[in-house]
Design a protein around this motif. Sequence first.
Motif, PDB file in Angstrom:
ATOM      1  N   PHE A  51       1.383  10.609   4.221  1.00 29.53           N
ATOM      2  CA  PHE A  51       0.669   9.729   3.283  1.00 29.53           C
ATOM      3  C   PHE A  51      -0.326   8.823   4.012  1.00 29.53           C
ATOM      4  CE2 PHE A  51       2.354   5.549   4.159  1.00 29.53           C
ATOM      5  CZ  PHE A  51       3.502   5.843   4.842  1.00 29.53           C
ATOM      6  N   VAL A  52      -0.126   8.600   5.312  1.00 30.33           N
ATOM      7  CA  VAL A  52      -1.060   7.760   6.073  1.00 30.33           C
ATOM      8  C   VAL A  52      -2.487   8.269   5.895  1.00 30.33           C
ATOM      9  CG1 VAL A  52      -1.741   7.049   8.401  1.00 30.33           C
ATOM     10  CG2 VAL A  52       0.655   7.044   7.755  1.00 30.33           C
ATOM     11  N   ALA A  53      -2.621   9.609   5.817  1.00 27.06           N
ATOM     12  CA  ALA A  53      -3.954  10.192   5.679  1.00 27.06           C
ATOM     13  C   ALA A  53      -4.610   9.804   4.361  1.00 27.06           C
ATOM     14  CB  ALA A  53      -3.874  11.705   5.800  1.00 27.06           C
ATOM     15  N   ASN A  54      -3.801   9.408   3.383  1.00 29.06           N
ATOM     16  CA  ASN A  54      -4.359   9.049   2.083  1.00 29.06           C
ATOM     17  C   ASN A  54      -5.259   7.828   2.152  1.00 29.06           C
ATOM     18  OD1 ASN A  54      -2.852  11.106   1.135  1.00 29.06           O
ATOM     19  ND2 ASN A  54      -1.220   9.828   0.300  1.00 29.06           N
ATOM     20  N   PHE A  55      -5.097   7.020   3.218  1.00 26.47           N
ATOM     21  CA  PHE A  55      -5.904   5.813   3.296  1.00 26.47           C
ATOM     22  C   PHE A  55      -7.346   6.103   3.697  1.00 26.47           C
ATOM     23  CE2 PHE A  55      -1.625   4.284   3.202  1.00 26.47           C
ATOM     24  CZ  PHE A  55      -1.748   3.356   2.194  1.00 26.47           C
ATOM     25  N   ASN A  76      -4.871   1.488 -14.637  1.00 28.44           N
ATOM     26  CA  ASN A  76      -5.793   0.384 -14.874  1.00 28.44           C
ATOM     27  C   ASN A  76      -7.127   0.588 -14.183  1.00 28.44           C
ATOM     28  OD1 ASN A  76      -3.854  -1.201 -16.350  1.00 28.44           O
ATOM     29  ND2 ASN A  76      -2.829  -1.492 -14.390  1.00 28.44           N
ATOM     30  N   GLU A  77      -7.189   1.569 -13.283  1.00 25.01           N
ATOM     31  CA  GLU A  77      -8.416   1.796 -12.537  1.00 25.01           C
ATOM     32  C   GLU A  77      -8.401   3.210 -11.988  1.00 25.01           C
ATOM     33  OE1 GLU A  77      -8.788  -0.216  -8.833  1.00 25.01           O
ATOM     34  OE2 GLU A  77     -10.765   0.678  -8.608  1.00 25.01           O
ATOM     35  N   ILE A  78      -9.581   3.826 -11.920  1.00 24.33           N
ATOM     36  CA  ILE A  78      -9.729   5.117 -11.243  1.00 24.33           C
ATOM     37  C   ILE A  78     -10.920   4.964 -10.318  1.00 24.33           C
ATOM     38  CG2 ILE A  78     -10.341   7.550 -11.547  1.00 24.33           C
ATOM     39  CD1 ILE A  78      -8.872   7.593 -14.153  1.00 24.33           C
ATOM     40  N   ASP A  79     -10.697   4.980  -9.019  1.00 24.99           N
ATOM     41  CA  ASP A  79     -11.838   4.811  -8.119  1.00 24.99           C
ATOM     42  C   ASP A  79     -12.478   6.172  -7.820  1.00 24.99           C
ATOM     43  OD1 ASP A  79     -10.376   6.015  -6.156  1.00 24.99           O
ATOM     44  OD2 ASP A  79     -10.445   4.345  -4.743  1.00 24.99           O
ATOM     45  N   LEU A  80     -13.515   6.155  -6.982  1.00 27.49           N
ATOM     46  CA  LEU A  80     -14.271   7.395  -6.768  1.00 27.49           C
ATOM     47  C   LEU A  80     -13.407   8.473  -6.108  1.00 27.49           C
ATOM     48  CD1 LEU A  80     -17.026   8.728  -7.123  1.00 27.49           C
ATOM     49  CD2 LEU A  80     -17.678   7.849  -4.891  1.00 27.49           C
ATOM     50  N   SER A  81     -12.528   8.068  -5.198  1.00 27.30           N
ATOM     51  CA  SER A  81     -11.646   9.051  -4.559  1.00 27.30           C
ATOM     52  C   SER A  81     -10.771   9.712  -5.606  1.00 27.30           C
ATOM     53  CB  SER A  81     -10.735   8.377  -3.534  1.00 27.30           C
ATOM     54  OG  SER A  81     -11.484   7.789  -2.527  1.00 27.30           O
ATOM     55  N   ALA A  82     -10.207   8.898  -6.490  1.00 26.33           N
ATOM     56  CA  ALA A  82      -9.324   9.438  -7.519  1.00 26.33           C
ATOM     57  C   ALA A  82     -10.113  10.312  -8.479  1.00 26.33           C
ATOM     58  CB  ALA A  82      -8.643   8.295  -8.269  1.00 26.33           C
ATOM     59  N   LEU A  83     -11.355   9.910  -8.775  1.00 24.84           N
ATOM     60  CA  LEU A  83     -12.188  10.724  -9.647  1.00 24.84           C
ATOM     61  C   LEU A  83     -12.415  12.100  -9.013  1.00 24.84           C
ATOM     62  CD1 LEU A  83     -14.028  10.666 -12.245  1.00 24.84           C
ATOM     63  CD2 LEU A  83     -15.910  10.270 -10.664  1.00 24.84           C
ATOM     64  N   GLU A  84     -12.709  12.102  -7.698  1.00 24.71           N
ATOM     65  CA  GLU A  84     -12.936  13.382  -7.028  1.00 24.71           C
ATOM     66  C   GLU A  84     -11.643  14.192  -6.953  1.00 24.71           C
ATOM     67  OE1 GLU A  84     -15.181  12.775  -3.447  1.00 24.71           O
ATOM     68  OE2 GLU A  84     -16.921  12.117  -4.593  1.00 24.71           O
ATOM     69  N   SER A  85     -10.506  13.498  -6.840  1.00 24.20           N
ATOM     70  CA  SER A  85      -9.233  14.222  -6.875  1.00 24.20           C
ATOM     71  C   SER A  85      -9.023  14.838  -8.252  1.00 24.20           C
ATOM     72  CB  SER A  85      -8.067  13.287  -6.550  1.00 24.20           C
ATOM     73  OG  SER A  85      -7.984  13.087  -5.174  1.00 24.20           O
ATOM     74  N   ASN A 120      -3.407   7.007  -3.394  1.00 25.51           N
ATOM     75  CA  ASN A 120      -2.480   7.910  -4.079  1.00 25.51           C
ATOM     76  C   ASN A 120      -3.167   9.106  -4.731  1.00 25.51           C
ATOM     77  OD1 ASN A 120      -3.542   6.843  -6.477  1.00 25.51           O
ATOM     78  ND2 ASN A 120      -1.978   5.266  -6.589  1.00 25.51           N
ATOM     79  N   ALA A 121      -4.479   9.254  -4.506  1.00 28.43           N
ATOM     80  CA  ALA A 121      -5.205  10.343  -5.153  1.00 28.43           C
ATOM     81  C   ALA A 121      -4.668  11.705  -4.695  1.00 28.43           C
ATOM     82  CB  ALA A 121      -6.697  10.228  -4.839  1.00 28.43           C
ATOM     83  N   LEU A 129       0.843  -1.200   0.000  1.00 28.17           N
ATOM     84  CA  LEU A 129       0.000   0.000   0.000  1.00 28.17           C
ATOM     85  C   LEU A 129       0.878   1.250   0.000  1.00 28.17           C
ATOM     86  CD1 LEU A 129      -2.733  -1.084   2.568  1.00 28.17           C
ATOM     87  CD2 LEU A 129      -3.013  -0.817   0.103  1.00 28.17           C
ATOM     88  N   TYR A 130       1.953   1.219   0.787  1.00 35.06           N
ATOM     89  CA  TYR A 130       2.844   2.379   0.838  1.00 35.06           C
ATOM     90  C   TYR A 130       3.422   2.681  -0.534  1.00 35.06           C
ATOM     91  CZ  TYR A 130       6.869   5.294   1.782  1.00 35.06           C
ATOM     92  OH  TYR A 130       7.794   6.306   1.751  1.00 35.06           O
ATOM     93  N   ARG A 131       3.904   1.614  -1.208  1.00 35.69           N
ATOM     94  CA  ARG A 131       4.511   1.848  -2.523  1.00 35.69           C
ATOM     95  C   ARG A 131       3.488   2.389  -3.508  1.00 35.69           C
ATOM     96  NH1 ARG A 131       7.449  -3.626  -3.794  1.00 35.69           N
ATOM     97  NH2 ARG A 131       5.803  -4.317  -2.383  1.00 35.69           N
ATOM     98  N   SER A 132       2.290   1.794  -3.504  1.00 40.36           N
ATOM     99  CA  SER A 132       1.322   2.262  -4.496  1.00 40.36           C
ATOM    100  C   SER A 132       0.736   3.611  -4.094  1.00 40.36           C
ATOM    101  CB  SER A 132       0.222   1.222  -4.728  1.00 40.36           C
ATOM    102  OG  SER A 132      -0.603   1.112  -3.608  1.00 40.36           O
TER     103      SER A 132
END
Lengths: 582, 582
Positions: free
Chosen positions: B125-129, A505-514, A476-477, A429-432
């Motif tokens: 980055f912890v807050a990103n979760f 490969n994917e954009i979730d809702l958080s990323a969409l809002e970002s 990562n958003a 998770l940290y890396r991504s």
Amino acid sequence: MMLSRYLPILVWGRDYSRAALSNDLMAALIVTIMLIPQSLAYALLAGLPAEAGLYASIVPILLYAVFGTSRALAVGPVAVVSLMTAAALSNIVEQGTMGYGVAALSLAALSGLMLIVMGLFRLGFVANFLSHPVIAGFITASGIIIAASQIKHILGIDAEGHNLLELVISLVTHLTESNWITAVIGIAATAFLFWVRKGLKPLLESLGLKPRLTGILVKAGPVAVVVVTTIAVWSFGLDENGVKIVGDVPQSLPPFTLPSFSPSLLGQLLLPAFLISIIGFVESISVAQTLAAKKRQRIDPDQELLGLGAANIGASLTGGFPVTGGFSRSVVNFDAGAETPAAGAFTALGLAIAAVSLTPLIYFLPNATLAATIIVAVLSLVDFSILRRSWHYSKADFAAVLTTIIVTLAFGVEAGVSAGVGLSILLHLYRSSRPHIAEVGQVPGTEHYRNILRHDVMTDPTVVSLRVDESLYFANARFLEDKIQNRVAGDKQIRHVILQCSAINEIDLSALESLEAINQRLREMDVKLHLSEVKGPVMDRLKKGHFLKEMTGKVFLSQFEAAHSLRGPEFRNSDVNKAAAN
Amino acid sequence: MMLSRYLPILVWGRDYSRAALSNDLMAALIVTIMLIPQSLAYALLAGLPAEAGLYASIVPILLYAVFGTSRALAVGPVAVVSLMTAAALSNIVEQGTMGYGVAALSLAALSGLMLIVMGLFRLGFVANFLSHPVIAGFITASGIIIAASQIKHILGIDAEGHNLLELVISLVTHLTESNWITAVIGIAATAFLFWVRKGLKPLLESLGLKPRLTGILVKAGPVAVVVVTTIAVWSFGLDENGVKIVGDVPQSLPPFTLPSFSPSLLGQLLLPAFLISIIGFVESISVAQTLAAKKRQRIDPDQELLGLGAANIGASLTGGFPVTGGFSRSVVNFDAGAETPAAGAFTALGLAIAAVSLTPLIYFLPNATLAATIIVAVLSLVDFSILRRSWHYSKADFAAVLTTIIVTLAFGVEAGVSAGVGLSILLHLYRSSRPHIAEVGQVPGTEHYRNILRHDVMTDPTVVSLRVDESLYFANARFLEDKIQNRVAGDKQIRHVILQCSAINEIDLSALESLEAINQRLREMDVKLHLSEVKGPVMDRLKKGHFLKEMTGKVFLSQFEAAHSLRGPEFRNSDVNKAAAN
């Protein structure tokens, strides 16, 4: 059709030939001879009476033959699962009591139920979270703990400990109480078995024996040690001189037993049963896949869960303990020519005959001999090369291995595997959450766009092209928001930002809002946001929101098309601004 | 340089102009007027005496002005963090006791320390979760809980409850004990404040007032209610008729206080402090980024952690409670023209003057009025549209929102946010553990390769090309093994497998070992494994292992090149084998 999906025996049983029968019988004979001492030894390791090992090898292997998809897998007690059984039970009940045996049945039943539920709901993917490095570290550490736990039998002393350090201290403090006859038997047996593994094989080969015969003779080493040491104890009455022996073993077929389902016991067994199920499944499926590939056969992981689940339920109803597909016994079975699961059924028959007729013969078998077979078997599992390999390949994997080994040795098997899995997930998770984001420019004379820090490319001071090398999701958003804002806020020339989405490969809702926030903030700065090379499924998803309507810029099919159509008058070589890009 | 990185005040303070001064003073005046009732109300919400709200708005805002990077952020008590403070403390100490106030100081200190540690070690980055859907669900549910918790003040009754259901039941059973004068004040104040929000603004605009003046008048609504209801209680002696009032508030600057660091208290506060830090940080950084973008300014998230940490330490040393950058106060500050953090310092000065001189005037302020301001403020946070939006966009996101809302309402804020984050991570891992793997074929007349199930493409019965749309790591490594083995085992024509790696951003050690196993098993089936379009960083990594040496096939620059050079004699259109591909 449906029935044969859940009962693979209907498939291979229909075409069972005379040739397959004779091959299966031969394989079963060899495996039976190998399994007699091994089963007794693993029962000892699990803290159970010797006969439990035989029982756990009979009904489970029959049930797996009915429900399993592997043609060569041999199911029964294995070293790591036996250790985990002992670790789980000795926290709850005292070894040697009735309750201990019943708790072992409950553990097998619970594990079997979990495997069946996972199989029916196709939850086998859970096992994928055990990464290879964690498994390697766990097995190495378990091998060390198992070997250390057997030294007391080799020396004929009492020693206890919940972790390696306690065990070693206990061994050292009790060292003076060693029974020297036991120690001679134990050390000699261990040395002989090591020699069989390392020295006998080359010797036989140099004498011109065929490899197959050599293999069988080497596998028979443990049987020879059992026979010789048993006769030695019997002839010289060594048991009266303090050599601990297996003693009375009932002459019986596997008994019908019922596990206890007391809620407090089940509550305590829940986590261990889950870990045993997962680790057993991973060990079993790895072996099954490897052997199946050699004959271009298919393994169905969900059906394997059912097969192993049935085997464990069988173990719990016939005086056994948790079982799984074992590496060494399956390989021997395969090498000996087993063609169908019927070989397993014949092995079960062989072991049943042994349980009924041979048990009086092992009355004088010293525990030290069984401990020697365990030590030699598990030390072959210990392999620290994973530390070196993971160190070279990836520091994150190295951290996961090292943590697993240290925590397993220091706090036991359950803590070790949990820590390893937890750390692997956190590191992933940290890396991504901090993806690689490259600013790209055009490679002169091509339509390719590459990282401006690595390549000599052409850029445009009014257009920033960023390639995000990761799917965009909540973790990562915000990172992307910060990255873009920091890149654009300081450079007032910029008029366009292009996100090259080829690796998204994917954009979730958080990323969409970002993305919406990025678009909005760029608009405030009078900068347009564009996308290029968006994949089909991602585009389908984006069309469901209103982001594409609000976006200030356009979606381009290719990065080249995007950069080309937005190109400003000052398009230039980036040699100059490589430094400025930071 | 180094110093000004950690003290942003040195950057903006150097160029501080007379124009900025006058803008900042004006903004501070408006924010001060707005903050007086709000601060008192949030103290009430946090279960603390009214003055704590003023104290928590003075020193923290000054410290943020020194350490923070946002020019317009206003730091102080906010609704959600005040609710979380009350939830955390009421489990540990009784409200109204000395210990409660001290525990609030400890919570602020602990949260401040955590923020500073995260800032120094760049752990923001912890807050990103906390995904956007989880935040949206959490804030909506919190708004409902906060509003429900204030109804008792509106009606003048006692009601308690650890979750929404308990609270509602308690309210209903105590309903008959309502104080009708309190109820009249409370309901009238609430109705008036709603009207100010919804009805006053259009009215003033239709009367031709300028938008800015309209905005200020609307923001002054709470002050008007405070003044009118206070005078009403004083004039008619309503406090003697059971209307609960704020009462004695010391006339004092923020006192110097010391939090308790008893280990048992800290142990209980650890998780709440962590959640408060993370949620406060997320709320604050979102506002800061939004406002900064409007003026093309940069926000440094790690420095923000330090700024908020310092503000919380300040709160703990001056009789406050946990604080963060608030949405409404920051927007008001920005809209009122604040140019630098000096506006915050002037606001602190204004509130300090209020704390010293105005506190006797609020003796007769009814609690019901403060409750009304809270209810109206938080109901604007309640927004169920996230449920609809996430349902349309992605069922996984919907599940995370719904879980967060339900668990927050049923079990409280800490459980709610933990459940939401946990579920988001699990769903993300689940999805990436079953990646999209497309079998691809050549689009006729191009060098493009697309999914054979979606497009009319050309394939070759001896070559299977698979595109994996996900980075390869432990959670999906075995999935790929199964997928390839199942595809190849059943089809004896296949001679080559090409993995198109364009969407693979990472290959970890587990995936590398899976590739080795795949290569080995394909070799057993006499099939060669090839890779195409491997990214630079992934290739660098692969070169560190020995996989590339062992691989039976080659690495090709492009999928076209790979398929072209491996092409068998029976290359054909795939219309026929679309069905066979399953």
